[in-house]
Structures are given as structure tokens and as C-alpha cells.
Design an enzyme around this catalytic site. Sequence first.
Site, PDB file in Angstrom:
ATOM      1  N   GLU A  94       6.872   1.979   4.557  1.00  0.00           N
ATOM      2  CA  GLU A  94       6.737   0.676   3.468  1.00  0.00           C
ATOM      3  C   GLU A  94       7.181   0.946   2.207  1.00  0.00           C
ATOM      4  OE1 GLU A  94       4.943   2.733   5.761  1.00  0.00           O
ATOM      5  OE2 GLU A  94       2.902   2.216   5.495  1.00  0.00           O
TER       6      GLU A  94
ATOM      7  N   CYS B  69       4.616   5.260   6.302  1.00  0.00           N
ATOM      8  CA  CYS B  69       5.534   5.365   7.584  1.00  0.00           C
ATOM      9  C   CYS B  69       6.764   4.958   6.969  1.00  0.00           C
ATOM     10  CB  CYS B  69       4.979   4.519   8.666  1.00  0.00           C
ATOM     11  SG  CYS B  69       3.776   5.227   9.788  1.00  0.00           S
TER      12      CYS B  69
END
Lengths: 785, 300
Positions: free
Chosen positions: A432, A430
Site C-alpha cells: 500500500e 503489503c
Amino acid sequence: MNERTRRLRQASYQAEVTLSSERAALITEFHRENLGRWSPPMMRAKALEYVLHRQSLYIGDGELIVGERGPRPKATPTYPEVTCHSEEDLRILDRREKTPYRVSEEDMEVFRKEVIPFWRGRTLRERIFQGVSEEWKAAYEAGVFTEFMEQRAPGHTTLDGKFYAKGLEDFKTQITERIDRLDFLHDPRAAARLEELRAMLVACDAVIAFAERHADRAEEMAATEEDAVRRDELERIAAVCRRVPRHAPRNLWEALQMYWFMHLGTIIELNGWDSMNPGHLDRHLAPFYRADLEKGVLTRESARELIECFWIKFNNHPAPPKVGVTAQESGTYNDFTNINLGGVLPDGRDGVNELSYLLLEVMDDLHLLQPQGNIQLSRKNDDRFLKAALGVVRKGYGYPSVFNADGVVEQLVRAGKSLQDAREGGTSGCIETGAFGKEAYILTGYLNLPKILEIALNDGIDPRTGRQIGPATGDPREWESLDDAMAAFTRQLRHFVDVKIEGNQFIERLYAENMPAPFLSVLIDDCIEKGRDYNDGGPRYNTSYIQCVGIGTITDSLSAIETHVFEKGEPSMDALLDALATDFAETETLRLHLANHTPRYGNDDEQADGIMMRVFDTLVKTIDGRPNTKGGRYHVDMLPTTSHIYFGSVTGATADGRHKGAPLSEGISPVQGADRQGPTAVIRSAARMDHLHTGGTLLNLKFMPSVLEDDEGLGKLAQLVRTYFRLDGHHVQFNVVGAETLREAQKHPEEHRDLIVRVAGYSDYFCDIGRELQDEIIRRTEHEI
Amino acid sequence: MSSGTIFDIKRFAIHDGPGIRTTVFLKGCPLSCWWCHNPESQAPGPELSYNAALCVGCGACLLACPSQARSFGPEGMQWDRDACVECRRCEEVCPTQAVEWVGSKMGVDALMQTIERDVPFFDESGGGVTFSGGEPLAQPAFLGELLDECRRRGIHTAVDTCGAVAPAVLRAIAPRADLFLFDLKHMDTHRHRQLTGVGNERILENLEWLVAEGHRVEIRVPVVPGATDEVENLDAIGAFVSSLPRPVKVTLLPFHETAREKYRRFGMDTVWPEDLHPPGPTRLEELAARLRGHGVQVAV
């Protein structure tokens, strides 16, 4: 899209998602025959070899890039050595309404007769639950945190560019040289290193053999192919699969197929979370693209066709489903491959090139669920690049998301990476942050912040079950100020983070010792040099993330307590606790008052944002920098994925007026509908968090398609993004809202008061405009879509 | 430092001048255009807004009202303007903000604090603050101080005016603002008086003066069907604009119906015919072409 890619896209889009028993059966067979024969790394490498030598091959009609994880597109394997689906799981997956995985009778039979009986009591998941503490189980069952590794292996890996310059034979040479340098006289770990390095050699050969099998199959198909054009293509596919991954690629076709075999090798080896990411695909492919164009082997159009053929392959690979599923629970098919475009090169130069634009076009053109893409926006990148990306955003796919490339570099450097490694890094999954090709950055689980506050408000007891699961931190009726509330929350947080990390350390060792990933280890520096596995600290950097959820909800709840209980004295703490315990059953007016008369996060309000900063600071102090077992450290991520729904379902009513069971706020976005000052205020609030002390944050902004319809709107959106990044914001994505959401907003205006719509030459809050106009906009929106 | 009455502040305003802007709406206007989109902007004093869609009928405002100016009727909450003493208790107790007072006194300092919040966005986008209304020039001392404060802090300013102000006021303000968004409604003064309550002589005079003096001006023409959208009017505007000593850009602003709901909330009657609809893109393009025929630069 051309005719070929249109057909391939359609086939991928329409293919039914199934579960395949093939890998599970092969793995079972292998273990039955070979249990105890080799060390764990060698067992894993031999198991991979066993599967890759035997699994069915698939070369689809019209495909140019070949290879599937399963026997056919969207046939999803299982990984029973990690987690084994029960018959009940399989039946539910087969029948559930949302995101089903169909299981044929034959596959069911194999699972029932071969796979399940063998793995019962032997899976890693069972060992995890046997080994974790009672405190861990209590917190886990209460929904204080989740645990990624009880379902899938640690993953979240992004590759860098090294294998575009080196074939697996070159890696093997490097491994052999490392073996030659092993020092059995002085190094007590030499034998362990030898096992790991030998396993890497076996894994390399296994993947080469897999490619050779594809070459053989393509040649067989060519021999009987009547269409001359397709026959040539099949011969070309065969030649490409003979070349890569054994040797380095020489042209774009080989480069794409090279990556694809790396991808397949790692996702067949283990089911790591967020599977696999190619990282900065634009910069890796650009040299091949340029050379092919120069030689006249490819045109922009034929290059685009090849890339589209490659792109579609990702969509053929749904995420492996969870075990222990319930019928109501939905999942996602998304396995979170997230391609990075733009950013800065390792030497600091602007990383945008012609491929960045071409890949944006491909993303727009195919708009499939997978892969998703993002742009890494550096201050060095032109606005033209940002606007091209926003031009795709306005179509409403929700991607590409937009990241602050310079901020990502700063985060990575703060966390100890070299500047060069940081610039080669980016984001995956997502949001990171990681150093591509050199880091294991593992998501370990979500942490439910509002639940922890709820437990603090109940003196350590989970009101849902009446169990004492946290320390007794005192009766909140005796609190006199926000400081008292924060002190109790901080103690609860410390307790649960300790419990979580204790569990993590245990699980980390289980994977390190029992579930090495030798093939993945070949691809991540410095596993070869260290002679250590990816799951055992082999990578240059080893990060464990804890993802904190519900910062908006907890901030607003604390703000409500401060404003109403401590400052105004109305309601009393006793009355508030009573209202929360009864989910405001008799106190609806109080609930509305709390929701509407509390300074709330997302409005550029110093008081509310100050509370957010206190909570965030507490998170960083409690989590950041703590050691994991692999020589790395813990860091904070502010990311929910979909856990804010689950966490909401186990959390009672909150003091911000949220009902029991309702979703929590997601990412670092304000509570749904609580932000009423527009996007600049949301950005100012969100930027008060120190993003550089995280490994990523997620911010959603909602817009109507029409806000972005003209170039002026797009330009202003670009400026909004640039400003957020000037303030060190990490990531923003745009939820371009459709008619369905608008109808929902008409029904529940209180939840959608932040929804901005373009009206006529200007924009307004949807809930603030009249019914007739709302209807008109809904009609217009439907027309637009 | 003076203070003034404002009725709204809108951040991320992207259609009120260059870049990302914060628009401050000052209350009170010398005109009373029947199509006015901000009916609450016309009177200089505070007014009560009631949004029936948000009202849960809890009765808190009835209980809180010291002068019994509120009652509950078939249309929801009713408000007796004459009995009201403007204590604003109803707003404080309303759990859903269905009842809101519009129009508050604000000092220059407090307002500057709000404006300054978005300076990073102004810097990035070449934006700034737009003073709109109502008629911002109707509160000249307040506006002047705000403009000076913005200039001192390097914030770009735009003044959105109807132009119906004393020339002396305009002369005092003009050098302190960076841009004027000047509304031009009708070239025929009788028609102008019918539509807005005042004639247009002073408006045209002020516009000519601004342009002649070299101040930056953009003209905005509301396109209201049956009121301002006659071809003759557009021709007259075209001829007038092209006769100005310097070229000035014209933007056509189509009438829209959003204000219907606003009228309802303030308990005001709209005088719009039910069948009055916004002009479509074709009509707007036609009118724009008309203006362009006079050599005027037009944006729609």
C-alpha cells in the site's frame, strides 16, 4: 549474527506466542474508575498513561534495545475497548493447531472475571454491528466484502524522519504553541482542538515516563549485575532511555531506541492494522551511523549488532489475534511491519546509501518472520542495489519485495500529494502506497469481484443462500454480448461499493469520535497544527482504500463467457449456469474445456487482457475519488493478503473452470496455472493495468531457486524487474519455490503449469518435463535447501 | 512475405545469447543426432504430441477423428500416423491440451508480432530474438526475411545453427544476423557421421568462413557421454578453435535427460542407453580445462 544476536534471535524465534491479560485488565480498571471523567481524546491519553505507568517491564538478557508491548516477548495484549475476545475465542486461540496464542489459567481468569463482563455491550465492534444497515450485513455475511475495522482500529501507519531530529519535549513545545494560538472567538472547533492537543501532551509524557521506568529498571539491574560488561551495557541502556524519547537522539543507539519507543507507544495505544512502520530506515539512520563511525564510537560490525538487536524486537510482537475466530481458521503472526530501503530522497536524489546494503544484510542474516523488508527501486538507483536485494530474494524467504519507487511517487502525486511528500512516501503493509509521516491511508476491506459477477449471473441472488442481496439486473440468458454482462456486473458493483462505503463512513465516524489516538497524532503531520486526531482527518492526507480481489478469476470467467457462450454458442448460457450451479458435477469435460480453451489473463493475450482492463476501469470509475468523512478520498488497491482463500470458499464455481470453494486468483497475478507463456507475458499482461490509478498492486512470480543461482540468472531477473517498472508496474515479489510445492505440482500439474524450473543450463516448465527429471529436481531442490 | 514452419516460441529465454530473448524454433534439420533434445524438430512437417499425464480419457478425440486414426490402448491414446489426415480436430476438442499438434506454418508478419511483444525486455537487457531449431538455415528464405525485419526494427538477432548447410545459403544469411551460435559436435568426420548422419567437412568449412569474414560467432559443444566427450575430441576442438583467425568463445552444453519424455509424447523411440546420465560438474570442468589448455576461452 554474533553470539549475542544469535542468542536473542533464537530466544525470539522460540518464544511461545501467548495472550496477555495485562493491558486488558489495566484498561478495564481505568475505565471502571474514570468513565465519563474526560473528553474522548483525554480519556484515550489518560488510558495510555495509566497503562504505561503500570505495565510490566521486560529487559531481556543480552538485549541492547529495550521495551516490549507485553510483559515478555510474544506476550500479546488485547484491546477490549475495540474488540473483546469471548471465552470461546480464547479457548480456540489457545488450542488451535495453526498460529495458536496460548492463554494461561491465570490470564483466562482475568479475562473471564474482569475484562469480558465489563466490556460486554460496550466495545466498538458491537456498536459497528448495531449501526450498519441490513444490506451491509447481508453483503458482509455473503462474503462480498470484508471490513477491517470490525476487528482492529484503523492503522497502517508509517513514520517519517522528524523524531530523529526532535524529542517529545520539542513536540510538546510545538503543541503548547499551537494551544496558545487557539482562537476561541472565531473558531467553533477551538474547544475540540484544545481537548485533542491537551491529550497529545499527556500522551507524550506517558511515553517519556515509560522510557524513564526502563531507565530505572536498567539501573536497578546494573546495581546487582555481577558481570562487568553487562553492567556497563545496562548503565548505557539506562542513559539511552533517559535521553530518548524525551530529547532527540545523538547517536545510532539512541536513534534505534527512539524509534522503538515511538513504535511501542503507538501499538500499545491502539491496535491499528499493519501496526507500525519505520519507513525509510536506511536514510533515517545513515547520519547517525556515519557520525558514530567517524568518531570511532562504532565499527560497521558493532553498528550491525545494534541494528540486529533492534530488528529482533519486531519479531517479539505478533499481530493481536482476531475475535470471533473459528477453530479451523488460521491467522498470521505477521503484523506487517515492512521496512523501505532505497528509493529517492525528498529532493529527488538517489536514496540508496551504505545503510541500505547493511540492512539488506541484516534481513538476510536474521531472516525472521518480522520485520519484512522491501526495496523501493528508482531508475536512479544502481543495478548493484537491485542485485543485492535479489541476492536475498534467492534464499527463498519471499522478501525483500521490490517496488517501483518512481511509480509510487507518480501514484501519490496523482492522488494529490506534493512531490516532496510523495518522495518521502513509499509502501507499507503489503503493497500500500502512502505519504510517510503525513498520511492516514486506511485499508477498509477487501472486495470479492468474482462473487459480484456470480451475483450478476444470478440476477442479484446469492446462490449459496438463495437470498436476494443485489439489485435484479436481469436474466443472463437474455444477454447477447460481453457488453450486457459488463453492464449487469457494473450495476452490481456499484450497489455493493455504495453499501460498503456507507458502512465505512459510519465506522469512520465511530472511530473519529470514540477512539482517538493522541500519541500517534503527535507523530503524523498536520495533526498538531490542525488540532485534530489521526482518526479524524488530522493528517495532511487521508486516504481510504478498498482492496479488490480476484481480477484474474473474473477476467478469465468473463473471457470464457465471451468466447464460448457469446462467440461459439457452445455451451449455451443456460447450460453454463447449470454447470456452475452443480459445480460441473456432470460436466467435467466442459470444465476442462473452459479452463484450457479460453484466452486467459497473464498470457499477453489482447482479448483476455482487454477484459481485465474493462473490469479494472470499472473499478476505478466506481471507487476512485469518492469522498470519505475525513476530507480525503477513496482509491483502489489490488491486494488480497490471504482473503482470496476466504473469498474463494464463499464463491461458487466460475466460468473459467474453477471449482466451487477453490481459492481466487491473488493480487493481480494470473489464475494459478493459467499463465503459460512465461514471465515476460505475465508482466506484459499485468502492465496493461494502469497501476498509476491505484494505491498499489501485488504481483507474484514463481521461480525455482536454481533459476537465480548464478549471477547471470540474477542479472536477467533484475532486467525483468526493470522492464516491468518501465511499464509502470508497481510491485513484484518472487516466490522461490521449494520441494514441497514441486511435489504438489506433480500431483496436480493442472494447477502448476506456470512453474518454471531451472533444469541444466536452461529453464523449463516443471510440468512439461518428465517424471524422472522432476524427481531429480525435487531431490536437488531439497539438497539446495 | 514468405512463411515457414515453426514448432515452438519460447519467451524469457535466458540461455540462448545475450540478455532476455525470445527463441523461435524452426522445424526441420539435416542432422539426426541420437541425443537430440528436440526430436520433434527433425522432420520438416507437423507432428502430433500426446501427453498421457494430462489425458483424462474422455474420448473426445476418438469421436472427433474423421479417419479413425485414433484408438485407445493400454498406453492411453494411440495414433495411426498413416491414417491421419492432419485435420487437427483432435487438438481442438481435447479439453486438457493433452493432444497437441506441433509444427505450424506461420507468416513473417505474424511471427514478428509475437517477437515484438518482448521488445521492452530486449531494450532493457540487451536481448533479442534467437532463431533455433531444428536448423533455421534449412528455411533460408523465411529466416532471411525475419532477420531483415528484425534489423529494420532494431531487434538483435542470433542464429543457432548446426552448420550443415550449403555455403551459398550461409553467405546469403550471414550478413543479416548479429550473432551465430554455432554447434560443434565432433572433429572426426567418420565419428560425426555415425553420431549425426552426416560428415563434418562442410560444417568446419562454414565455421572457418564465418570467423574469417568477421561475423560474430560463439561455439557450443554438446557434451554427450560416450559420444562427444572423449578427451581426444575436446583436444581436437581446442586445436581447431585456437587455429581460427580470430578468438571465439566456446560454451560446453551438458547433455540432459529432459527429452526422454518428449520422445514418449511423439511416440518415438529413444536410442539412449538407460544408464546414460548427464556429465557432472567435475567432468565438465575437466573438459573445460582441456580446452583452455589450447588457449580457448570456455564457459560451462
